[in-house]
Structures are given as structure tokens and as C-alpha cells.
Design a protein around this motif. Structure first.
Motif: not given
Length: 193
Positions: A100-107
Motif C-alpha cells: 500500500x505504501x508503494x501504491x500510494x507513492x506511485x499514485x
């Protein structure tokens, strides 16, 4: 068009729409004592990680590298899974939090790239050095997040976690709607109850 492309396009449109919204004035909320906000440090670290997405996006903008970096993502997820048992954490749950941390960063990165394409005057003026500037900060945050996941295990596994998490997020003031949305996205898997 493949479903993943449609979903990614929807995320980009939503994030781009957030960038055009006026930032509302924050209502004053008196801070609660740390005892009543046990998830505040975890939320704060997640917010800092989301804010670093700006520098990652700028570095990728200048190098032309894509937002997605599957090799680096796999490396981070393997690292946190490996470190979890020594901290008394379930590797699968820890991996979910960091995914989730990674996906938030990519968002955030995708939204910034879209904004910079639409508004060239807002493009970054320099490329941060990912190796020297950004990754060491991300590594420190990773260690901090792992420590907070360990420290807050009892809170994250009880029935009141979702409410405590909402309260902690409400007290964390991100710089704008995009980063606040990113922080919320980063915390989806924190509660285990």
C-alpha cells in the motif's frame, strides 16, 4: 482496452482532478495526547513517505524512467518480509502494508507527472539524486514504519483500530489533497481487525 489500463486511467483522472481542487482551509482540531493517538507516529511516517514521492517523481521525470519499478518494489517487499519475524510481525501482513505504501507513492508520482505534462511551468527545475538523497530517507522511513507496526500491533489488531486510524489521519495535515489522498491510500492495510 485492458482492465488494468482502464483502472490506472481512472486513478490518474481522479488524482488529476484532486490537483485542480482548491485546498480548503483546515478546521482547527486540538491535538489529542499521544496516549489517545497511538497510531499518530505510524501515520506521520506514512505521510512523510508519500511526500517523498515528489522527489522520486522529479528524478524519474528527468531520466524518463517509468513510475513503476517492479524490481525495486520486489526488493523492498522481500526486505520487509525478511525483517518481519524478528520484530514479531507476520510477513504477509507487513508486505500488504508496504505494498500500500508503494501504491500510494506511485499514485502521487503519476498525478505529478500528469500535472507537469499539463502545466509545464510547474515542472521541477532539477533532478534529485535518488541514490544519495531520496533512497536513504526512504530506508529510514521503512525502518521507522516497521518499528511502529511492531509497537502498535495490539492497537492495530483490536476492534477500535479503524476509528483510531481515522483520528490519526485527521490530525496529520498533508500539504494538499493529493498527498492526503496518498496518505490514506498508504494506510489501507494497517488495521488487522
Amino acid at each position: 482496452m485492458p482492465r488494468t489500463t482502464l483502472a490506472r486511467g481512472g486513478v490518474l483522472l481522479a488524482a488529476a482532478a484532486l490537483l485542480t481542487l482548491p485546498v480548503p482551509a483546515q478546521a482547527h482540531v486540538s491535538p489529542e495526547p499521544a496516549v489517545r493517538q497511538p497510531l499518530a507516529p505510524l501515520v506521520g511516517l506514512s505521510a512523510r513517505r508519500v511526500e517523498l514521492a515528489d522527489q522520486v517523481a522529479a528524478a524519474k521525470w528527468f531520466t524518463g524512467k517509468p513510475v513503476d519499478d517492479p524490481a525495486r518494489e520486489r526488493k523492498l517487499l522481500a526486505d520487509v518480509a525478511r525483517r518481519s519475524p524478528a520484530l514479531g510481525l507476520d510477513p504477509a501482513r507487513t508486505t500488504a502494508v508496504f505494498r500500500d505504501q508503494i501504491e500510494a507513492n506511485k499514485l502521487v508520482q503519476r498525478a505529478l507527472h500528469a500535472r507537469w505534462r499539463a502545466h509545464p511551468a510547474e515542472r521541477p527545475r532539477r533532478a534529485p539524486d535518488l541514490g544519495a538523497e531520496v533512497r536513504p530517507a526512504l530506508d529510514r522511513i521503512t525502518t521507522g514504519l516497521l518499528d511502529e507496526l511492531r509497537r502498535t500491533w495490539a492497537v492495530r489488531t483490536d476492534g477500535g483500530c479503524a476509528g483510531r486510524l481515522r483520528a490519526a489521519v485527521a490530525h496529520e495535515r498533508g500539504p494538499d489533497a493529493l498527498h492526503r489522498t496518498g496518505t490514506e491510500r498508504a494506510l489501507r492495510s494497517v488495521c488487522e481487525s
